[in-house]
Design a protein around this motif. Structure first.
Motif, PDB file in Angstrom:
ATOM      1  N   GLN A 107      18.344  -0.062   8.059  1.00 48.98           N
ATOM      2  CA  GLN A 107      19.811  -0.115   7.937  1.00 48.98           C
ATOM      3  C   GLN A 107      20.231   1.353   8.819  1.00 48.98           C
ATOM      4  OE1 GLN A 107      20.886   0.557   3.978  1.00 48.98           O
ATOM      5  NE2 GLN A 107      20.527  -1.579   3.516  1.00 48.98           N
ATOM      6  N   ALA A 108      19.497   2.402   8.674  1.00 47.10           N
ATOM      7  CA  ALA A 108      20.048   3.493   9.642  1.00 47.10           C
ATOM      8  C   ALA A 108      19.947   3.194  10.866  1.00 47.10           C
ATOM      9  CB  ALA A 108      19.102   4.716   9.393  1.00 47.10           C
ATOM     10  N   SER A 109      19.023   2.356  11.491  1.00 49.96           N
ATOM     11  CA  SER A 109      18.836   2.138  12.986  1.00 49.96           C
ATOM     12  C   SER A 109      19.698   0.833  13.391  1.00 49.96           C
ATOM     13  CB  SER A 109      17.438   1.730  13.347  1.00 49.96           C
ATOM     14  OG  SER A 109      16.856   0.505  12.613  1.00 49.96           O
ATOM     15  N   ALA A 110      20.505   0.319  12.442  1.00 45.68           N
ATOM     16  CA  ALA A 110      21.210  -0.764  13.097  1.00 45.68           C
ATOM     17  C   ALA A 110      22.397  -0.235  13.648  1.00 45.68           C
ATOM     18  CB  ALA A 110      21.899  -1.415  11.656  1.00 45.68           C
ATOM     19  N   LEU A 111      22.923  -1.529  14.525  1.00 43.14           N
ATOM     20  CA  LEU A 111      24.029  -1.293  15.339  1.00 43.14           C
ATOM     21  C   LEU A 111      25.297  -1.043  14.587  1.00 43.14           C
ATOM     22  CD1 LEU A 111      23.195  -3.822  18.244  1.00 43.14           C
ATOM     23  CD2 LEU A 111      22.900  -1.619  18.327  1.00 43.14           C
ATOM     24  N   HIS A 112      26.205  -0.337  15.172  1.00 39.08           N
ATOM     25  CA  HIS A 112      27.511  -0.009  14.508  1.00 39.08           C
ATOM     26  C   HIS A 112      28.679  -0.453  15.546  1.00 39.08           C
ATOM     27  CE1 HIS A 112      26.106   0.995  10.575  1.00 39.08           C
ATOM     28  NE2 HIS A 112      24.951   1.585  11.323  1.00 39.08           N
ATOM     29  N   ALA A 113      29.533  -1.326  15.364  1.00 39.83           N
ATOM     30  CA  ALA A 113      30.721  -1.411  16.120  1.00 39.83           C
ATOM     31  C   ALA A 113      31.782  -0.630  15.866  1.00 39.83           C
ATOM     32  CB  ALA A 113      31.093  -2.944  16.310  1.00 39.83           C
ATOM     33  N   GLU A 114      32.551  -0.166  17.060  1.00 41.16           N
ATOM     34  CA  GLU A 114      33.664   0.643  16.380  1.00 41.16           C
ATOM     35  C   GLU A 114      34.794   0.245  17.591  1.00 41.16           C
ATOM     36  OE1 GLU A 114      32.544   4.649  18.870  1.00 41.16           O
ATOM     37  OE2 GLU A 114      32.943   4.730  16.908  1.00 41.16           O
TER      38      GLU A 114
ATOM     39  N   ILE B 269      22.899  -8.714  24.888  1.00 41.00           N
ATOM     40  CA  ILE B 269      23.032  -7.353  25.898  1.00 41.00           C
ATOM     41  C   ILE B 269      21.808  -6.708  25.528  1.00 41.00           C
ATOM     42  CG2 ILE B 269      25.585  -7.502  25.089  1.00 41.00           C
ATOM     43  CD1 ILE B 269      24.229  -4.588  23.389  1.00 41.00           C
ATOM     44  N   VAL B 270      21.827  -5.457  26.521  1.00 42.73           N
ATOM     45  CA  VAL B 270      20.717  -4.646  26.399  1.00 42.73           C
ATOM     46  C   VAL B 270      21.177  -3.419  25.983  1.00 42.73           C
ATOM     47  CG1 VAL B 270      18.816  -3.344  27.793  1.00 42.73           C
ATOM     48  CG2 VAL B 270      19.393  -5.835  28.237  1.00 42.73           C
ATOM     49  N   TYR B 271      20.687  -2.994  24.907  1.00 41.35           N
ATOM     50  CA  TYR B 271      21.394  -1.792  24.294  1.00 41.35           C
ATOM     51  C   TYR B 271      20.839  -0.341  24.874  1.00 41.35           C
ATOM     52  CZ  TYR B 271      22.395   1.703  21.031  1.00 41.35           C
ATOM     53  OH  TYR B 271      23.040   2.949  20.008  1.00 41.35           O
ATOM     54  N   ASP B 272      21.818   0.430  25.554  1.00 41.69           N
ATOM     55  CA  ASP B 272      21.292   1.699  26.187  1.00 41.69           C
ATOM     56  C   ASP B 272      21.626   2.993  25.479  1.00 41.69           C
ATOM     57  OD1 ASP B 272      24.121   1.291  28.409  1.00 41.69           O
ATOM     58  OD2 ASP B 272      24.075   1.945  26.245  1.00 41.69           O
TER      59      ASP B 272
ATOM     60  N   GLU C 199      16.502  -1.879  23.631  1.00 43.73           N
ATOM     61  CA  GLU C 199      15.955  -3.410  23.795  1.00 43.73           C
ATOM     62  C   GLU C 199      17.201  -4.311  23.938  1.00 43.73           C
ATOM     63  OE1 GLU C 199      14.671  -4.261  19.289  1.00 43.73           O
ATOM     64  OE2 GLU C 199      13.327  -3.869  20.834  1.00 43.73           O
ATOM     65  N   ALA C 200      16.822  -5.826  24.293  1.00 47.32           N
ATOM     66  CA  ALA C 200      17.868  -6.771  24.083  1.00 47.32           C
ATOM     67  C   ALA C 200      18.455  -6.964  22.749  1.00 47.32           C
ATOM     68  CB  ALA C 200      17.059  -7.915  24.837  1.00 47.32           C
ATOM     69  N   LYS C 201      19.556  -7.190  22.496  1.00 46.52           N
ATOM     70  CA  LYS C 201      19.983  -7.197  21.289  1.00 46.52           C
ATOM     71  C   LYS C 201      21.056  -8.606  21.389  1.00 46.52           C
ATOM     72  CE  LYS C 201      18.673  -3.279  19.553  1.00 46.52           C
ATOM     73  NZ  LYS C 201      17.823  -2.713  18.627  1.00 46.52           N
ATOM     74  N   VAL C 202      21.109  -9.453  20.370  1.00 47.04           N
ATOM     75  CA  VAL C 202      21.960 -10.612  20.092  1.00 47.04           C
ATOM     76  C   VAL C 202      23.059 -10.184  19.373  1.00 47.04           C
ATOM     77  CG1 VAL C 202      22.264 -12.974  19.873  1.00 47.04           C
ATOM     78  CG2 VAL C 202      20.235 -12.377  21.142  1.00 47.04           C
ATOM     79  N   ILE C 203      24.159 -10.254  19.770  1.00 46.51           N
ATOM     80  CA  ILE C 203      25.504 -10.052  18.858  1.00 46.51           C
ATOM     81  C   ILE C 203      26.398 -11.328  18.539  1.00 46.51           C
ATOM     82  CG2 ILE C 203      27.722  -8.887  18.897  1.00 46.51           C
ATOM     83  CD1 ILE C 203      26.454  -6.800  20.578  1.00 46.51           C
ATOM     84  N   PHE C 204      26.582 -11.643  17.389  1.00 43.58           N
ATOM     85  CA  PHE C 204      27.191 -12.691  16.953  1.00 43.58           C
ATOM     86  C   PHE C 204      28.602 -12.507  16.455  1.00 43.58           C
ATOM     87  CE2 PHE C 204      22.682 -13.408  15.816  1.00 43.58           C
ATOM     88  CZ  PHE C 204      22.527 -14.652  16.401  1.00 43.58           C
TER      89      PHE C 204
END
Length: 322
Positions: free
Chosen positions: A189-196, A279-282, A238-243
């Motif tokens: 959970q701590a490593s999950a992506l967060h959109a703002e 996307i590729v998360y940087d 790495e590559a991530k898929v965002i829905f």
């Protein structure tokens, strides 16, 4: 009585013709000189006009780059960019008028440029305050990062304890296994992506874009959704898929399988998504954008925006259609 002399008469005619020719040559020379002076003056004015145009264009390009940079940073820090966006739109109109050279006045453009520079100076002061305020948030993020590192250490110790006692399967091992699972879940959970800073813009059939969050149905042909991904040192680069899910006022997911919609699993349930993007998360506060064309009118009411990645809901927003 004077005797008629045809040679003398021919000589007089020749003199008259030469005099007329000299007058004509002199007149043509004068006219040519005046025309050269006139063309030279116009050429000098044209060069001066072109130089003024180049100077004004260069200054406006520089100001537009500064506006773009400040819009990005102020938005990232949670500030209001509406004034800067309006200024950018006006500047683009000024650039178009400048390219057409209609009624160009260097004095008038110097006045416009001065106003833009004054606005940029004001926003520099606003950025100083925003950076100070966000310094507090940065300290909180640092604290969370240290907490996550501590969790990772707990996981490492728990896994080592399991390996050391692998021979005897005891109640203690079961307890450690459960703790390991819980800690792993916390780390995940701590490593999950967060959109703002999720923003929704409406695009009309004519390609005109507007924002504000409330749009007339007939003016919404497409929606453009933008957001930033928070920096997170625990997230793998790495590559991530965002829905993306757009949910209408009746609670139904807006989807069309022929245009790329589909489904994914979330909390052991199949969820229908509107669109997805790889996307590729940087880990550099990168921006992400979705542009979705539904092909039909949106219903009146509040539409919910939901974003998912790697089994987690990473952000949400909304827009109104009236």
């Amino acid at each position: 009585m004077e005797e008629y002399n045809p040679n003398r008469q021919s000589e007089q005619k020749l003199k008259i013709a030469v005099a007329v020719l000299i007058i004509l040559v002199t007149a043509l020379g004068f006219l040519y000189f005046r025309e050269r002076q006139f063309n030279k003056r116009n050429e000098e004015l044209g060069i001066l006009h072109a130089k003024d145009l180049l100077v004004a264009t260069t200054k406006l390009d520089s100001i537009e780059n500064q506006l773009n940079a400040k819009i990005i940073e102020i938005k990232r820090l949670g500030g209001d960019v509406s004034e800067l966006v309006r200024a950018k739109e006006q500047l683009q109109k000024d650039k178009i008028a400048l390219q057409k050279s209609e009624g160009f006045s260097m004095k008038r453009y110097e006045s416009k440029i001065k106003k833009y520079l004054t606005l940029l100076g004001e926003k520099d002061n606003e950025l100083i305050n925003l950076r100070k305020e966000n310094g507090i948030l940065a300290a909180m993020n640092d604290s969370l990062s240290k907490e996550a590192q501590a969790l990772l250490q707990d996981v490492t110790y728990a896994q080592k304890a399991l390996n050391d006692s692998a021979i005897n399967y005891t109640l203690r091992q079961k307890e450690l296994s459960e703790r390991n699972r819980e800690l792993s879940e916390k780390v995940s959970q701590a490593s999950a992506l967060h959109a703002e800073s999720i923003n929704v813009y409406a695009i009309s059939t004519k390609g005109k874009e507007s924002d504000g969050g409330v749009y007339k149905s007939k003016k919404v042909d497409k929606v453009r959704i933008t957001f930033y991904l928070q920096e997170n040192p625990l997230t793998n680069l790495e590559a991530k898929v965002i829905f993306l899910r757009i949910i209408d006022p009746q609670g139904q997911s807006i989807a069309d399988m022929s245009t790329g919609s589909g489904s994914f699993t979330y909390k052991n349930k199949e969820i229908t998504y509107t669109a997805k993007q790889k996307i590729v998360y940087d880990n550099h506060h990168q921006s992400v954008e979705f542009v979705y064309s539904r092909g039909q009118a949106y219903k009146e009411g509040r539409h919910i925006i939901e974003l998912y990645a790697e089994g987690y809901k990473i952000g949400d927003g909304f827009f109104e259609v009236k």
